[in-house]
Design an enzyme around this catalytic site. Structure first.
Site, PDB file in Angstrom:
ATOM      1  N   GLU A 154       9.245  10.835  13.233  1.00 38.79           N
ATOM      2  CA  GLU A 154      10.162   9.899  12.241  1.00 38.79           C
ATOM      3  C   GLU A 154       9.741  10.499  10.908  1.00 38.79           C
ATOM      4  O   GLU A 154       8.533  10.399  10.572  1.00 38.79           O
ATOM      5  CB  GLU A 154       9.837   8.507  12.465  1.00 38.79           C
ATOM      6  N   LYS A 215       5.861  17.155  12.328  1.00 43.95           N
ATOM      7  CA  LYS A 215       5.601  15.998  11.536  1.00 43.95           C
ATOM      8  C   LYS A 215       4.349  16.083  10.709  1.00 43.95           C
ATOM      9  O   LYS A 215       4.316  15.865   9.355  1.00 43.95           O
ATOM     10  CB  LYS A 215       5.537  14.460  12.366  1.00 43.95           C
ATOM     11  N   CYS A 271       0.848   7.046   4.884  1.00 44.48           N
ATOM     12  CA  CYS A 271       0.924   8.107   5.567  1.00 44.48           C
ATOM     13  C   CYS A 271       0.270   9.331   5.032  1.00 44.48           C
ATOM     14  O   CYS A 271      -0.575   9.920   5.640  1.00 44.48           O
ATOM     15  CB  CYS A 271       2.489   8.410   5.607  1.00 44.48           C
ATOM     16  N   LYS A 334       3.837   3.322  -4.664  1.00 42.36           N
ATOM     17  CA  LYS A 334       5.001   3.969  -5.138  1.00 42.36           C
ATOM     18  C   LYS A 334       6.111   3.041  -5.486  1.00 42.36           C
ATOM     19  O   LYS A 334       5.954   1.667  -4.856  1.00 42.36           O
ATOM     20  CB  LYS A 334       5.651   4.890  -4.166  1.00 42.36           C
TER      21      LYS A 334
HETATM   22  C1  UDX Z   1       5.970   9.918   3.163  1.00 42.52           C
HETATM   23  C2  UDX Z   1       6.733  11.177   3.713  1.00 42.52           C
HETATM   24  O1  UDX Z   1       7.631  11.332   2.541  1.00 42.52           O
HETATM   25  C3  UDX Z   1       7.624  10.768   4.758  1.00 42.52           C
HETATM   26  O2  UDX Z   1       8.626  11.806   4.932  1.00 42.52           O
HETATM   27  C4  UDX Z   1       6.817  10.279   5.941  1.00 42.52           C
HETATM   28  O3  UDX Z   1       7.650   9.948   7.133  1.00 42.52           O
HETATM   29  C5  UDX Z   1       5.807   9.282   5.393  1.00 42.52           C
HETATM   30  O4  UDX Z   1       5.048   9.767   4.412  1.00 42.52           O
HETATM   31  P1  UDX Z   1       6.080   7.796   1.913  1.00 42.52           P
HETATM   32  O5  UDX Z   1       4.499   7.478   2.399  1.00 42.52           O
HETATM   33  O6  UDX Z   1       6.606   6.695   2.179  1.00 42.52           O
HETATM   34  O7  UDX Z   1       6.692   8.809   3.009  1.00 42.52           O
HETATM   35  O8  UDX Z   1       6.298   7.896   0.488  1.00 42.52           O
HETATM   36  P2  UDX Z   1       6.555   9.452  -0.468  1.00 42.52           P
HETATM   37  O9  UDX Z   1       7.754   9.217  -1.038  1.00 42.52           O
HETATM   38  O10 UDX Z   1       6.544  10.500   0.457  1.00 42.52           O
HETATM   39  O11 UDX Z   1       5.434   9.458  -1.744  1.00 42.52           O
HETATM   40  C6  UDX Z   1       4.158   9.554  -1.216  1.00 42.52           C
HETATM   41  C7  UDX Z   1       3.291   9.411  -2.406  1.00 42.52           C
HETATM   42  O12 UDX Z   1       3.561  10.753  -3.122  1.00 42.52           O
HETATM   43  C8  UDX Z   1       3.471   8.258  -3.313  1.00 42.52           C
HETATM   44  O13 UDX Z   1       2.383   7.796  -3.540  1.00 42.52           O
HETATM   45  C9  UDX Z   1       4.246   9.147  -4.472  1.00 42.52           C
HETATM   46  O14 UDX Z   1       4.084   8.313  -5.740  1.00 42.52           O
HETATM   47  C10 UDX Z   1       3.471  10.612  -4.464  1.00 42.52           C
HETATM   48  N1  UDX Z   1       4.414  11.447  -5.032  1.00 42.52           N
HETATM   49  C11 UDX Z   1       5.540  11.687  -4.675  1.00 42.52           C
HETATM   50  C12 UDX Z   1       3.833  12.122  -6.120  1.00 42.52           C
HETATM   51  O15 UDX Z   1       2.698  11.656  -6.780  1.00 42.52           O
HETATM   52  N2  UDX Z   1       4.506  13.059  -6.903  1.00 42.52           N
HETATM   53  C13 UDX Z   1       5.757  13.516  -6.454  1.00 42.52           C
HETATM   54  O16 UDX Z   1       6.355  14.267  -6.895  1.00 42.52           O
HETATM   55  C14 UDX Z   1       6.221  12.828  -5.172  1.00 42.52           C
END
Ligand code: UDX
Length: 444
Positions: A154, A215, A271, A334
């Protein structure tokens, strides 16, 4: 064929999957060992914040397609496709993933499987887990080889969970080695995801270990991309360059692309951090640690951004936090989430507090969760309340309402006009023109 689906584990992943599958028309039974969670979900009350999910949950409880239970027996009797959605957190004392919940789920389910069924793993696992669980099923299930195991990782993101579930970028189907079982599993998965497939969603079949790896590789890549631009931010800071302009220019190269190239405080959550660590631990077990040593660096770069944010704030405040009040905007890892697991914002807040600063935090959704994890910090009900009397305001999670803050709103309440934009989302010119000391990560 009208499959009856079950979902084992009702956290972010499982609750979303259960509600969305019911919304597609399937009868769905969700299970969790946490009775309180099951009681709340059965009442249409989400135990976490996720935009758009509660209405989907409620309408499918009302139309009777979605139910919840704590009974594995009821679940095994009900379903012909069982999705494994339990958490695989980082072990308390190691990098590796803790598979205790997953093992317990399969060991509880398998002895109750008396008719042919498909068990579909969705949890993020170290490569090789599916093969091992397939063995457990074969050994414990009364139906024997007619309980088939597939792996269907997923990729949903918190904050976009409903959209990502109903309209995924791709569907990956890890299929067992036995050809007959593989054909059956593929057919069933195509039936379940028929709506997304009709929309043109790519369907990639693979063997079980490859599907598991898709994944972990995807999350490792995303983490690397974020740490890459944050490493550039370190260089920019040393060279007097602007990493936001650099990122913007890089993004125009569509081989690079702009997504996940946002410089700032870096990644957190349930994650990316634990997945790259579990991936390194697994590579080590496989005798190929060297292949992933760069992820150690990715992790370090990420953690250094938190340290840098604290150092920058201390420096702007004249070298010490003693007697200083700091407003922290954001506690979730986030925006659009109330999740504070491995949250960079909360980490920075706690560190400033530990160094003697008086910290007041505001997050639109995550105050309650943050208070549980960091009870010694003060919490405010609004950004303005958090900023009241502050010597510095730190924007650490880029909620829309924080992006929209203006110098003139904050000026009347703060004690010192200092703003640290750790997510690079404010307009430096506007703040400086209003007489503020504006500082950001990776910018002059
Ligand atoms: C992530 C993956 O994107 C997703 O595909 C997987 O299933 C689970 O892990 P998620 O943890 O919900 O999802 O958050 P995501 O939107 O990926 O952001 C992860 C972190 O990266 C956040 O703390 C965000 O602030 C940070 N981030 C994201 C950055 O610092 N810079 C960016 O450009 C993008």
């Amino acid at each position: 064929m009208a499959h009856r689906l079950t979902v084992i584990g009702t956290g972010y992943l499982g609750a979303t999957h259960a509600a969305c599958m019911a919304d597609l028309g399937f009868e769905v039974l969700g299970l969790d060992v946490d009775e309180d969670k099951i009681a709340r979900l059965s009442n249409g009350d989400l135990p976490f914040y996720e935009p758009d999910l509660e209405p989907v949950l409620r309408r499918n409880l009302e139309n009777g397609r979605l139910r919840f239970t704590t009974s594995f027996r009821e679940l095994a009797d009900f379903g012909d496709v069982h999705f494994l959605c339990v958490g695989t957190p980082q072990k308390a004392d190691a990098y590796a993933a803790d598979l205790a919940f997953l093992d317990a789920a399969v060991e509880a389910l398998a002895p109750l499987l008396r008719r042919p069924c498909l068990v579909v793993g969705k949890s993020t696992v170290p490569v090789g887990t599916a093969g091992r669980l397939g063995g457990t099923l074969a050994k414990l299930a009364p139906v024997g080889g007619d309980a088939v195991l597939a792996w269907n990782p997923e990729f949903l993101r918190e904050g976009f969970a409903v959209r990502d579930t109903l309209r995924p970028d791709r569907i990956v189907a890890g299929l067992p080695a036995d050809q007959g079982a593989a054909e059956h599993a593929e057919k069933v998965l195509r039936e379940i995801y028929a709506a997304a497939l009709a929309d043109g969603t790519p369907f990639v079949t693979a063997d079980l270990p490859t599907a598991e790896l898709v994944k972990t590789a995807a999350n490792a890549f995303l983490a690397t991309k974020i740490s890459f631009i944050n490493a550039m931010a370190e260089v920019c800071e040393a060279a007097g360059a602007d990493v936001t302009r650099l990122a913007e220019a890089l993004a125009h190269d569509d081989r690079i692309g702009g997504r996940f190239l946002g410089p700032g405080l870096g990644f957190g959550g349930g994650c990316l951090p634990k997945d790259i660590r579990a991936f390194m631990a697994r590579a080590d077990e496989l005798g190929t640690a060297r292949a992933l040593t760069f992820l150690r660096e990715v992790d370090d770069i990420n953690v250094r951004r938190r340290v840098r944010t604290v150092d920058l704030t201390r420096q702007v405040l004249g070298g010490s936090f003693a007697g200083r009040a700091v407003a922290v905007l954001g506690a979730a890892f986030k925006p659009d989430s109330d999740d504070v697991r491995d949250s960079p914002a909360l980490d920075v807040a706690a560190s400033i507090r530990a160094q003697g600063g008086a910290v007041t935090v505001h997050d639109p959704r995550a105050n309650a969760n943050a208070r549980r994890v960091q009870p010694s910090l003060a919490y405010a009900d609004s950004a303005l309340d958090a900023a009241r009397g502050a010597d510095a305001v730190l924007l650490l999670t880029e909620w829309r309402e924080f992006r929209a803050l203006t110098p003139s709103e904050l000026a009347p309440v703060v004690a010192g006009r200092v703003i640290i934009d750790a997510r690079n989302v404010l307009d430096p010119d506007a703040w400086r023109a209003a007489g503020w000391t504006y500082r950001a990560l990776g910018r002059p």
